[in-house]
Design an enzyme around this catalytic site. Structure first.
Site, short mmCIF file in Angstrom:
data_model
loop_
_atom_site.label_atom_id
_atom_site.label_comp_id
_atom_site.label_asym_id
_atom_site.label_seq_id
_atom_site.Cartn_x
_atom_site.Cartn_y
_atom_site.Cartn_z
N ARG A 91 0.87 -1.14 -0.08
CA ARG A 91 -0.09 0.14 -0.08
C ARG A 91 0.83 1.32 -0.09
NH1 ARG A 91 -2.65 -3.41 3.84
NH2 ARG A 91 -4.43 -4.32 3.07
N ASP A 151 -9.92 -4.31 8.47
CA ASP A 151 -8.80 -5.34 9.09
C ASP A 151 -9.58 -5.84 10.32
OD1 ASP A 151 -6.10 -4.08 7.84
OD2 ASP A 151 -7.76 -2.64 8.08
N ARG A 154 -11.97 -8.38 9.17
CA ARG A 154 -11.34 -9.69 8.75
C ARG A 154 -11.01 -10.51 10.01
NH1 ARG A 154 -8.00 -6.34 3.99
NH2 ARG A 154 -9.38 -7.04 2.28
N HIS A 178 -3.16 0.90 8.76
CA HIS A 178 -4.12 -0.23 7.85
C HIS A 178 -2.89 -0.62 6.61
CE1 HIS A 178 -6.51 -1.99 4.82
NE2 HIS A 178 -6.08 -0.96 3.85
P1 NAD Z 1 -9.84 1.57 -9.48
O1 NAD Z 1 -8.73 1.89 -10.25
O2 NAD Z 1 -10.81 0.42 -9.74
O3 NAD Z 1 -10.61 2.91 -9.10
C1 NAD Z 1 -10.05 4.20 -9.17
C2 NAD Z 1 -10.60 5.23 -9.88
O4 NAD Z 1 -10.22 6.44 -9.39
C3 NAD Z 1 -10.62 5.09 -11.33
O5 NAD Z 1 -11.67 5.05 -11.83
C4 NAD Z 1 -9.84 6.49 -11.88
O6 NAD Z 1 -10.31 6.80 -13.21
C5 NAD Z 1 -10.33 7.51 -10.58
N1 NAD Z 1 -9.52 8.59 -10.35
C6 NAD Z 1 -8.15 8.68 -10.55
N2 NAD Z 1 -7.76 9.98 -10.44
C7 NAD Z 1 -8.96 10.69 -10.18
C8 NAD Z 1 -9.16 12.18 -9.85
N3 NAD Z 1 -8.25 12.91 -9.85
N4 NAD Z 1 -10.37 12.42 -9.67
C9 NAD Z 1 -11.45 11.46 -9.69
N5 NAD Z 1 -11.11 10.13 -9.96
C10 NAD Z 1 -9.96 10.08 -10.15
O7 NAD Z 1 -9.10 1.44 -8.08
P2 NAD Z 1 -9.97 0.63 -6.74
O8 NAD Z 1 -9.67 -0.77 -6.73
O9 NAD Z 1 -11.48 1.22 -6.65
O10 NAD Z 1 -9.17 1.34 -5.32
C11 NAD Z 1 -9.23 2.49 -5.16
C12 NAD Z 1 -8.50 3.12 -4.05
O11 NAD Z 1 -9.03 2.39 -2.78
C13 NAD Z 1 -7.04 2.44 -4.07
O12 NAD Z 1 -6.32 3.36 -3.62
C14 NAD Z 1 -7.16 1.25 -3.37
O13 NAD Z 1 -5.78 0.69 -2.69
C15 NAD Z 1 -8.04 1.91 -2.32
N6 NAD Z 1 -8.58 0.68 -1.42
C16 NAD Z 1 -8.63 1.02 0.07
C17 NAD Z 1 -8.96 -0.06 0.84
C18 NAD Z 1 -9.11 0.34 2.33
O14 NAD Z 1 -9.34 -0.61 3.32
N7 NAD Z 1 -8.69 1.43 2.78
C19 NAD Z 1 -9.63 -1.19 0.46
C20 NAD Z 1 -9.73 -1.29 -0.94
C21 NAD Z 1 -9.04 -0.48 -1.76
#
Ligand code: NAD
Length: 316
Positions: A91, A151, A154, A178
């Site tokens: 991450r 987490d 889980r 996280h």
């Molecule tokens: P993804 O690639 O499917 O979606 C990300 C989206 O963000 C894309 O559609 C992209 O076009 C958009 N984007 C990029 N820059 C942008 C901007 N400036 N303005 C608006 N939209 C923009 O990715 P995902 O699988 O949906 O994951 C998104 C984030 O969530 C990642 O950083 C991932 O690691 C995180 N995540 C966090 C957790 C958690 O527990 N915190 C869990 C899962 C995923």
């Protein structure tokens, strides 16, 4: 004048953003949901797919656009925009690119939704929560991250499975970052008010050190396992985020391990990591004095240091 109904704006309509919207619709969390993404085909397609299900969920409206104005006057903005982990990536490796996205996005977001509470989901979530707090200049309680809510769920699931009880009867928390330095708070874990260290599993007895190590390793490797199989995690984070949104919008005073700024908490200050807090319409409330043994406190401090180390090269 009639009061406007509550509105959630979700920034980033990828797998996580769209799943949060889907879970919010099914649970009837908010009558107005907006999706914003810079990728127009994605945001239009996700919005269409969601509105085609409106007949089957509590009344709601969904709008999607590549114009940030769609987020106007949101009560809560959820940030999921940015790069996600690829197989084998940590991450923390996402920090630089996602910080840059966040810094560009925030002034525009605050212009259209100045009253919003901001809930950060983008990884590394503790780093991005800190960046959001500092760049936005908002009061500390109005910026929180989903932190270790996922987490912890889980963790609770794995303990429940090992101990053969229902998940809601397990109370146990993962605290800290996280990510790799997170810590399981075994000393305060209970099943139906019975301390976990006293719980005997039928035909097995009390959990051994090996049992605990296996459970915790499984919590930590869950995301990698899911990403290796399907490229992203989305369902559980969608539900976890939806639960935080309910606490914020319904003023629930729900205790959850969200990431937010710590101030003089067990010797930790000026960093966002997760400890159990009260979440209500004002945002992330007081960090609770959850019991911790010396090793857990040391683990929490180490986790805070790891997040601080990641913030330094980003200029925070
Ligand atoms: P993804 O690639 O499917 O979606 C990300 C989206 O963000 C894309 O559609 C992209 O076009 C958009 N984007 C990029 N820059 C942008 C901007 N400036 N303005 C608006 N939209 C923009 O990715 P995902 O699988 O949906 O994951 C998104 C984030 O969530 C990642 O950083 C991932 O690691 C995180 N995540 C966090 C957790 C958690 O527990 N915190 C869990 C899962 C995923």
């Amino acid at each position: 004048m009639a009061q406007e109904s509550k509105k959630i704006a979700i920034v980033g309509a990828g797998s996580v953003g769209a799943t949060i919207a889907y879970a919010c619709l099914i649970r009837g969390v908010s009558p107005r949901i907006a999706l914003y993404d810079t990728n127009r085909p994605i945001v239009e397609a996700q919005t269409l797919d969601l509105v085609h299900g409106l007949q089957f969920v509590p009344a709601a409206a969904v709008e999607g656009s590549d114009d940030i104005a769609v987020c106007a006057r949101a009560d809560v903005v959820v940030i999921t925009a940015g790069a996600s982990q690829k197989p084998g990536q940590t991450r923390m490796e996402l920090a630089e690119v996602n910080t840059a996205i966040c810094k560009r996005l925030l002034p525009e977001l605050l212009r259209v939704a100045p009253e919003a509470t901001i809930l950060v989901v983008t990884n590394p979530v503790d780093v991005l929560t800190h960046v959001t707090l500092k760049v936005s200049g908002l009061p500390a309680r109005r910026v929180l991250g989903s932190g270790t809510v996922l987490d912890s769920s889980r963790f609770r699931y794995l303990i429940a499975r090992r101990c053969n009880v229902a998940v809601p009867n397990v109370h146990a928390v993962i605290a800290g970052e996280h990510g790799d330095s997170e810590i399981p708070l075994w000393s305060s874990a209970t099943i139906a008010n019975i301390p976990l260290h006293e719980w005997a599993v039928m035909g097995h007895g009390k959990l051994t050190v090996r049992d605990r190590t296996d459970i915790f390793q499984n919590v930590k490797s869950s995301a990698d396992q899911i990403i290796a199989g399907k490229g992203a995690t989305n369902y559980a984070i969608g539900l976890a985020t939806t639960r935080i949104l309910e606490a914020l919008l319904n003023d629930e005073n729900r205790v959850m391990p969200v990431s937010a700024l710590l101030h003089e908490y067990r010797g930790i200050s000026d960093v966002c990591i997760s400890v159990p807090r009260i979440v209500n319409c004002a945002g992330a409330g007081m960090a609770l004095p959850t019991p911790m043994n010396d090793a857990e406190v040391a683990g929490l401090r180490n986790s805070a240091d790891k997040v601080r180390e990641a913030l330094k090269p980003l200029g925070f």
